[in-house]
Structures are given as C-alpha cells and as structure tokens.
Design a protein around this motif. Structure first.
Motif, PDB file in Angstrom:
ATOM      1  N   ALA A 114       0.831  -1.204   0.000  1.00  0.00           N
ATOM      2  CA  ALA A 114       0.000   0.000   0.000  1.00  0.00           C
ATOM      3  C   ALA A 114       0.867   1.256   0.000  1.00  0.00           C
ATOM      4  O   ALA A 114       0.603   2.218  -0.736  1.00  0.00           O
ATOM      5  CB  ALA A 114      -0.932  -0.003   1.209  1.00  0.00           C
TER       6      ALA A 114
ATOM      7  N   ALA B   5      -9.001   4.600   0.500  1.00  0.00           N
ATOM      8  CA  ALA B   5      -9.347   3.172   0.529  1.00  0.00           C
ATOM      9  C   ALA B   5     -10.819   2.953   0.211  1.00  0.00           C
ATOM     10  O   ALA B   5     -11.413   1.965   0.636  1.00  0.00           O
ATOM     11  CB  ALA B   5      -8.984   2.566   1.886  1.00  0.00           C
TER      12      ALA B   5
ATOM     13  N   SER C  28      -5.370  -1.626   3.901  1.00  0.00           N
ATOM     14  CA  SER C  28      -4.226  -1.647   2.987  1.00  0.00           C
ATOM     15  C   SER C  28      -4.598  -2.259   1.638  1.00  0.00           C
ATOM     16  O   SER C  28      -4.250  -1.720   0.584  1.00  0.00           O
ATOM     17  CB  SER C  28      -3.058  -2.422   3.610  1.00  0.00           C
ATOM     18  OG  SER C  28      -2.485  -1.697   4.681  1.00  0.00           O
TER      19      SER C  28
ATOM     20  N   CYS D   9      -6.757   0.115  -0.260  1.00  0.00           N
ATOM     21  CA  CYS D   9      -5.935   1.199  -0.803  1.00  0.00           C
ATOM     22  C   CYS D   9      -5.216   0.756  -2.074  1.00  0.00           C
ATOM     23  O   CYS D   9      -5.217   1.461  -3.094  1.00  0.00           O
ATOM     24  CB  CYS D   9      -4.945   1.666   0.248  1.00  0.00           C
ATOM     25  SG  CYS D   9      -3.738   2.888  -0.330  1.00  0.00           S
ATOM     26  N   ILE D  10      -4.607  -0.408  -2.010  1.00  0.00           N
ATOM     27  CA  ILE D  10      -3.879  -0.944  -3.175  1.00  0.00           C
ATOM     28  C   ILE D  10      -4.808  -1.046  -4.376  1.00  0.00           C
ATOM     29  O   ILE D  10      -4.489  -0.578  -5.482  1.00  0.00           O
ATOM     30  CB  ILE D  10      -3.287  -2.332  -2.846  1.00  0.00           C
ATOM     31  CG1 ILE D  10      -2.201  -2.214  -1.777  1.00  0.00           C
ATOM     32  CG2 ILE D  10      -2.727  -3.001  -4.111  1.00  0.00           C
ATOM     33  CD1 ILE D  10      -1.837  -3.549  -1.126  1.00  0.00           C
TER      34      ILE D  10
END
Length: 454
Positions: free
Chosen positions: A109, A303, A336, A339-340
């Motif tokens: 992330a 996110a 995370s 977000c990615i």
C-alpha cells in the motif's frame, strides 16, 4: 422486509417512491437521536445500500449521490474490484498491528501510494485512520524534524477536529466553540480567495496581484513583524479549501508560498484529504499548482470507504527514533488491500480521464444555471470538485445561507444528495465515475430545487 422493485434493485436512476424522509427513515432517525451523540448530520437520509453513483434508502427511494460520503467513494459505491479484494482478504487476516509487526499488504500500500504522490524525492509513509489523524502525524513529524514548535495556518482552512488539527481549523466558529485551549502556537493568515477578497479591497482582477498581496502580508506583517521564521516549523494549507467553501486560489499562490517557505527554512505541509485521489482530475491537486510538497496528508478516498489516512513525507523528515509516534489501526490489513486496489483501479480504468471529461461538462452546466438564476453568485472548482455559491446580491456578494440550506433540502426531496460548504455554497462532488447523462440528471434535480426555493 420490504420487497425490492426492479428499478430500485438496478439502482440506475433517481426514483422517489415516498416523500423523504419516509416512515422507515423517520423511525431510524429517532433511534439515532436517542443513542448517538450529536454530530454534523444535515439531511435525514437513511441509506440501506448503494451501487456506483446511486444510493437507496430504507423506504426504497433511490438518490443520485453528489456528495460521495464527503468525497470518499470516489470510485463509486461498492466498487466490484475493491469489494472482491477486501472479501478475499477477510478470509485470510483482518488485523495484525502494522506499527508493531509486519505484513506485506501494508508495504504494498505504501509503495503504491508513493508511486502516485508528487515529488521526485524518496518518501516515507505513516498510515492513520482518518484525515485529522494524518494531520496530527504531520504536525509531530514537522516538530521532530525541525525542532521548531510554531506553525502558520489559513483563515477558512479545515484540517480536522482533534486538538492539534483543530488549532489549524478556521472555517466555522462552531468547530472551536467551547474547546479552547487547543494546541498553542498556530497563527492564521488570509487565504487568497478570488471571489471574496480577504483584504476587503474591490478591484482585484489580476490573480497575480492577489497572490502578491497575500505573500507580502505573510512575509512583512507576520514573519518580519512578530513571528520569527526560526520558530516556525511549517505552513499547513489546503490546495483548494474544502469546508471553507471550495475556494480555489490563484494558480501562482502555492508556488509563491513554497518559495517563501524555502527562503525561511519552513516546511510546506499540504492537506490533500479532500482534494486527493483524483477529485480534481489529477491524483493530487498539488499537481495543478506545480508544487511537490515534502509533507502531504491524505485520507477520505484513499481506501474507497474503508477508514484510512496517511502522512507522506520526504524521507529526511522521518521520525529520528522509534516510538515517537504510533497507533493501533493505521495501515490495517483490510484498509491496505482496499488502498492498493483503489489506486490500481484508478490507473487501469482511466478514472482521471473521466474526471477531465465530465468535470468541465458539469461545470458548464452549473454555469448555465448561474446565467438563469441571479441567486447563484459564483461557480468554481476544478475537475469534479465543484461548488455553487448562493448570494443575496451579486454586487455585494452577501452570502445567502438560508437559501442555500433550502436548496440543499429541496434537492434531497428531489432525489439528489448534496453537501453544503462555507458560508453559502453547495459542493458538487459526485463519484469520479459519473457519466455526462448522470450529471445532467443531477443538474435537472438541482434546478428544480432552486426553483422551489427562491
């Protein structure tokens, strides 16, 4: 449970089945008031589910969402790729305290985040849970890196409601009412508002003149009069003011502020909590203004609705030792992976291209409204971060707050979700995937609300 109609199941158009708030919504609003502390709720919409740019309430009404959960659901509600990635992660690992231990998802992330953040230098990321926490982290980073304790913020700015960030927040009196003292050491200076001149002088038609006036004020009447630069750790500024009214400064302002900061050994700290993640047609609004902040804070859309924020800083500003700052949930595994996937979707599905196509189209439609209605004093913004400002008189620019509030509520009754901002403006911040046809739908609902309110 109420049976869903085909139209509501598809969630592809505005449909008001019962005048909102309907009976089910009223019941839940009452229960909310009984058990939840007072906050900033503005409209009695009780959401049940959502897809893309549409939200369905508990009475089966379907609304076009031009608020995006306060610029959070930038990819639209329940984006299928983000949903699938989070569901996959749910079956593996939910939480493992990324500030104390390690997992690859948090690293990935951070890598994705720094890859889209402006700045040709190496960066470090501190993950948080929200925008105000991101700014709290930035404050501590600036203090630790510079050894200085004072800051400069801007009138009209909003940076959060916890005690450190609240010291910078200066957009509405209610935000600070009864909470003195907050963190000491923050001075406020005017923000260059091209519509309502902060210096009270008519005739500023040249943006450069307003920029020069603002920078000169900070330099001569603050730094060279009573606040030694040697004491100042940083300026904290929004590229476009959010809660202050969606105020877009002249293009040269942030470059001039960065130059003044560099000349005086002061950090330029840029709050992109609301402007970030494609809202303005670039990943970050800083890119429109030609600056590469050494401290940049984000949250909201990072996110796609899973709570998350971050402070992204030049690697030289990293905390000098372990333990100076930490938290429990920052960089949480679920956040995370969301977000990615959010960043990857934005890149791969060319979301910014849509913003740069639909944003100008929507702004033009809003400007057409201003030509028909004298109560609209200004239309402003970049990309899909837009606002219309209601006035009593175009010449005096006196804010028409009551009219703004009526329009916001009438729009809600017409199936359009909007949010107020500043003294008398309404922000227009739909998900970044909105189409021109859906934008037209929103403008038509807004015009009906204006007609019913004046």
């Amino acid at each position: 449970m109420m049976k869903e109609s085909k139209a509501s199941a598809e969630l592809n158009r505005i449909q008001i089945r019962v005048t909102p708030p309907g009976p089910e919504a009223k019941k839940i609003v009452k229960r909310d008031h009984d058990v939840l502390a007072k906050s900033t709720k503005s409209l009695p919409i009780v959401a049940r589910r959502a897809r893309g740019v549409f939200v369905e309430d508990v009475d089966g009404n379907v609304y076009l969402d031009m608020a995006s959960g306060i610029s959070v659901t930038n990819l639209g509600h329940v984006h299928p790729r983000v949903t699938a990635r989070v569901e996959e992660q749910l079956r593996k690992l939910w939480h493992f305290a990324g500030t104390d231990f390690y997992y690859e998802e948090q690293v990935l992330a951070a890598e994705e985040l720094v890859s889209v953040t402006p700045g040709s230098f190496r960066k470090k990321v501190f993950f948080t849970n929200s925008g105000t926490e991101s700014n709290e982290a930035a404050i501590k980073i600036a203090k630790a890196a510079t050894g200085k304790q004072q800051f400069i913020g801007f009138i009209g700015g909003f940076h959060g409601r916890t005690q450190g960030s609240l010291s910078f927040t200066a957009s509405k009196p209610i935000q600070k009412k009864g909470f003195f003292p907050s963190m000491p050491g923050v001075e406020h200076v005017p923000f260059p508002d091209p519509y309502r001149n902060p210096f009270g002088i008519d005739g500023y038609e040249e943006p450069e003149e307003l920029v020069n006036r603002t920078i000169d004020y900070i330099d001569r009447f603050v730094l060279k009069t009573y606040l030694p630069p040697e004491n100042v750790a940083g300026f904290l500024v929004e590229p476009i003011q959010g809660e202050g009214g969606y105020v877009v400064p002249p293009k040269g302002f942030l470059r001039s502020l960065k130059k003044l900061a560099d000349e005086n050994g002061i950090l330029l700290m840029v709050d992109e909590v609301q402007t970030g993640f494609g809202r303005t047609g670039k990943f970050f609004a800083s890119e429109h203004f030609g600056i590469e902040p050494e401290v940049l804070t984000v949250a909201k859309a990072i996110a796609s609705g899973i709570p998350m924020g971050a402070a992204i800083v030049h690697e030289r500003l990293d905390f000098p030792e372990s333990g100076l700052h930490s938290n429990t949930f920052g960089g949480n595994v679920l956040a995370s992976v969301a977000c990615i996937e959010t960043i990857r979707v934005m890149k791969e599905e060319k979301v910014l291209d849509n913003v740069n196509r639909v944003g100008p189209y929507l702004k033009k439609r809003l400007q057409e409204l201003s030509e028909r209605y004298e109560c609209i004093g200004d239309v402003r913004g970049i990309g899909l971060m837009l606002a219309i400002d209601f006035v009593r008189d175009r010449k005096t620019k006196e804010p028409a707050r009551e009219l703004r509030d009526r329009v916001e509520y009438k729009a809600f009754e017409n199936g359009l979700i909007l949010l107020s901002t500043g003294q008398s403006a309404i922000r227009i911040i739909p998900p970044l995937i909105i189409t021109e046809e859906q934008a037209d739908m929103g403008v038509e609902a807004l015009e009906r609300a204006i007609k019913a309110s004046i």
